[in-house]
Design an enzyme around this catalytic site. Structure first.
Site: not given
Ligand code: CO8
Length: 377
Positions: A160
């Protein structure tokens, strides 16, 4: 590092957006079709507990949890096919332009035009992104060749923070006099590394290319230029965002395309740990220049998740940042790895007035945070 008597500037920016876009609704329909088929085909194993059922995704969840409504992709074919669930990007011969060079060149030519330069003015090409499609020759050297630029080129990967870290290297080279005019190119072709079969991450990434020109104020003739007042980088090791994709798969007999080789994250932890890091990083950088956070006109922040940007905005300003102060582009572009803050810069910089302060900042895998404080000239 800070400078004042030898101003170094960002003199041009370019953005290339793929023609194909995928909405959350299209994406979820394809994923759910795949998951339901998988669950039908593995019904007895799921019932016996031998394997887990694939959970269903939802467009509402994606929008609420991330702010993402759609993403652009280099190739749409294959991604929405529940039999395939990955893009189809045919191989090109060694004599043809590579995919990432094609993306990067399109952005580079726009940046060169915006900076009022000719390709021959460029003496360093840095390609900075999360993945390169081959090990060598560097994509940067291919772009250098296509541009007809002299000097040298190299690729650097910092996930990133690749773009901001490369801009910092560009700034240092021009400051040191080892380069006159550097182009930083970010061909973020993320879609082949995104696990389109994983409900928790299938919505996160998109493809794009950005490019930025860095040169001395003495050679700058562009209409919109920004003096780089300060640069700051920090890294802190974390396994919370990881990809084990790499050339050792051949030697350790693992599946080079196995589940563990894709982008994997503990999104909650990333959220919790990176937001305070980013806000503290920027506040201390601005303080070193004697600038209050409230004096910043524009925050071109990394574009991973809208809730992260809202939280960082609140920590920086003590209130939510307005859309004008901290523009959001991830709703249309999704997370484009290192290019996110530069897309925001490309689309939202021309309205600033001379003297206005802006901040370009990335945060993510590594962990890594990279930032530049700039002032409109
Ligand atoms: N649909 C429905 N429900 C879902 C889905 C979905 N698609 N996904 C998860 N859920 C459910 C989960 O199972 C969970 O259910 P339960 O509570 O029953 O266990 C509930 O929704 C909540 O799940 P999460 O706790 O995972 O959800 P969040 O509210 O935390 O949101 C996010 C998830 C959006 C991923 C969030 O945590 C986030 O964005 N965090 C920051 C992440 C971030 O910035 N990461 C950086 C990554 S990018 C990077 O560093 C570069 C990498 C290099 C590039 C890679 C290229 C491929």
């Amino acid at each position: 590092m800070t400078t004042s008597d030898n101003p170094i500037v960002i003199s041009g920016a370019g953005l290339w957006t793929p023609e194909h876009s995928i909405s959350n609704e299209e994406l979820v329909e394809a994923y759910n079709g795949y998951a339901e088929k998988y669950n039908r085909e593995h019904a007895s194993d799921i019932e016996s507990g031998k394997t887990s059922a694939k959970p269903l995704s939802s467009a509402e969840f994606i929008t609420k949890a991330s702010g993402i409504k759609s993403r652009y992709v280099f190739a749409k074919e294959g991604i929405l096919d529940s039999e395939r669930m990955r893009p189809f990007i045919p191989t090109r011969t060694n004599q043809e332009l590579s995919h990432q060079a094609e993306m990067g060149l399109a952005a580079a030519r726009k940046a060169i035009a915006a900076a009022n330069k000719q390709p021959a003015d460029i003496d360093v090409v840095i390609v900075a992104c999360s993945y390169t499609q081959r090990s060598y020759p560097a994509i940067a050297i291919e772009i250098q060749d296509q541009l007809g630029a002299s000097g040298f080129g190299f690729d650097m990967l910092v996930a990133c923070s690749a773009a901001t870290f490369a801009l910092q290297r560009a700034y240092e080279m021009v400051t040191a006099g080892t380069a006159k005019c550097v182009i930083v190119v970010n061909p973020e072709l993320t879609s082949p590394q995104n696990n389109w079969r994983d409900r928790d991450s299938h919505f996160i990434f998109g493809d794009v290319a950005t490019a930025t020109i860095v040169e001395s104020a003495a050679t700058c003739t562009s209409e919109h230029s920004y003096e780089i007042l300060s640069t700051k980088a920090v890294t802190s090791f974390s396994n919370n965002i990881r990809s084990n994709f790499g050339y050792l798969a051949y030697a350790d007999d693992s599946d080079p395309f196995g589940e563990d080789k894709f982008f994997i994250q503990n999104g909650r932890k990333v959220f919790k740990e990176v937001c305070p890091m980013a806000a503290e990083h920027l506040t201390s950088q601005l303080q070193e220049l004697g600038i209050e956070n409230a004096e910043v006109k524009r925050w071109w922040l990394h574009q991973a998740n809208i809730n992260m940007n809202v939280l960082i905005g609140k920590r920086l300003l003590g209130r939510p940042a307005t859309a004008e102060e901290a523009p959001i582009v991830l709703d249309k572009y999704a997370n484009t790895a290192s290019a996110g803050s530069l897309i925001a810069f490309n689309l939202h910089h021309k309205d600033l007035q001379a003297g206005d302060i802006g901040v370009i900042c990335s945060f993510g895998a590594g962990y890594s945070i990279g930032s530049l404080i700039v002032r409109k000239r």
